[in-house]
Design an enzyme around this catalytic site. Structure first.
Site, PDB file in Angstrom:
ATOM      1  CB  CYS A  94      -3.488  -9.446   9.313  1.00 58.21           C
ATOM      2  SG  CYS A  94      -4.977  -9.862  10.221  1.00 58.21           S
ATOM      3  CG  HIS A 333      -4.741  -5.449   5.454  1.00 60.84           C
ATOM      4  ND1 HIS A 333      -3.806  -5.546   6.465  1.00 60.84           N
ATOM      5  CD2 HIS A 333      -5.639  -6.455   5.696  1.00 60.84           C
ATOM      6  CE1 HIS A 333      -4.146  -6.541   7.277  1.00 60.84           C
ATOM      7  NE2 HIS A 333      -5.238  -7.116   6.813  1.00 60.84           N
TER       8      HIS A 333
END
Length: 381
Positions: A94, A333
């Site tokens: 991420c 996200h």
């Protein structure tokens, strides 16, 4: 901008798609279809600069869960940048989107005069099912055997326990993120950065959970982490256009100069803390402190993670400098894109809003496996 070294990388344009939940409004778009409109929009935003430079020299994109095949090269071709433009793909989970921007900036810092596009994309809706010997698995290990490798919700729960962060504190932070995002949406503060796609003109998740956050059950038995104080699984893409300071100066383009960055490792059992030492290292290299930063974007994968990072940085949960228009808890996200989304948000908050030259901003990401990535930027005009 006149006092910047000519080879300083400067972000002169920043764009992203709206962010949508997996299997919803952007489910029909794969990585290339998500990213190529963003790349085209960046080139259009700085058309005179791109023309003067003779086009784009490279595209670097972050991605975690896609099919492989170098999506950066495929997106560059689909965007119409020309078959002479190469592409490279980055996987730092991420943190991939921010890492890709830093990788794209490296040749500029070394003296290359070409323009670069850097960012990230994630499409869980179209990601392939992975298997070994016919047995499906959701993700590769972040660590080798013998090292901790918690799934992210469990890691967030462990961090909440280790840091003494209550359910109430997590819920309040998540509600604040949604509240700020809803206000920003109403005020139109996302408009200049968004590239509408599939009929979607705004982030799908803003405000969807805010009212029910206190009522949602924990994800683990007797835990404090819930679906409400965690982010969702999302589709989306984001990227920036990087130019040498000398080229930005010639075109009189304002932007964000990349002044410092850091990538660090941390305890893989508590990976959510990585953003804190990364930002501390990046600021120390610049001779700055957290109090010098006017705008901070931390990727809010979990409220417990973000609150723990802020505590280690000596920053209050409700500090108005942090994710002032809401963060990933509200916007979403899309793993490989989220670090690039943070950079796009800094561009809107500082450059588009008219912040004066010299204003500092920072983006930071905690990464599965025990990594932290951070970048410090400065407004130039």
């Amino acid at each position: 901008m006149s006092d910047l070294p000519a080879s300083t990388p400067v972000i002169v344009a920043a764009r992203r798609t709206p962010i949508a939940s997996k299997a919803r409004r952007l489910a029909q778009f794969g990585l290339v279809e998500l990213t190529s409109p963003v790349l085209r929009a960046l080139c259009e935003d700085a058309d005179e600069l791109v023309t003067a430079a003779g086009g784009i020299s490279d595209v670097v994109l972050g991605n975690c869960m896609g099919p492989g095949g170098n999506p950066a090269r495929a997106a560059a071709l689909a965007a119409g940048l020309g078959d002479h433009v190469p592409g490279g793909s980055v996987d730092r989970q991420c943190g991939s989107g921010l890492a890709a921007i830093l990788d794209a900036a490296a040749p500029i810092r070394a003296g290359d005069s070409g323009l670069r596009l850097g960012g990230g994309a994630e499409s869980p809706s179209t990601a392939p099912i992975r298997s070994i010997g016919g047995t499906a698995y959701s993700r590769a290990r972040f660590t080798p055997q013998g090292f901790p490798d918690p799934d992210m919700p469990q890691a967030a729960e462990d961090l909440a326990t280790a840091s003494g962060i209550s359910r109430l504190r997590q819920d309040r932070y998540a509600q604040l993120s949604h509240h700020r995002a809803a206000e920003a949406l109403t005020a139109g503060r996302f408009s200049s950065e968004l590239v509408p796609l599939g009929g979607l003109h705004a982030d799908e998740g803003i405000g969807r959970r805010s009212g029910v956050i206190p009522r949602l059950p924990p994800l683990t038995r007797q835990g404090t982490v819930t679906a409400g104080n965690s982010t969702r699984i999302n589709d989306g893409a984001a990227a920036v256009l990087l130019a040498p300071a000398s080229a930005a100066r010639q075109q009189n383009l304002p932007g964000l100069a990349l002044r410092s960055h850091a990538m660090v490792g941390c305890d893989p059992s508590l990976p959510g803390l990585g953003a804190a030492p990364a930002l501390q290292h990046a600021l120390a290299r610049l001779g700055a402190e957290t109090s010098d930063v006017n705008a901070l974007e931390i990727v809010e994968a979990f409220a417990s993670q973000t609150v723990a990072v802020l505590a280690r940085l000596g920053i209050d949960d409700d500090d108005p400098r942090v994710c002032a228009d809401g963060g990933a808890l509200a916007l979403g996200h899309p793993w490989g894109a989220s670090g690039a989304v943070a950079a796009v948000r800094l561009f809107s908050r500082l450059v588009t809003s008219g912040a004066p030259a010299g204003t500092l901003g920072a983006a930071a990401v905690s990464v599965g496996g025990g990594l932290g990535i951070a970048a410090v930027v400065e407004v130039v005009r």
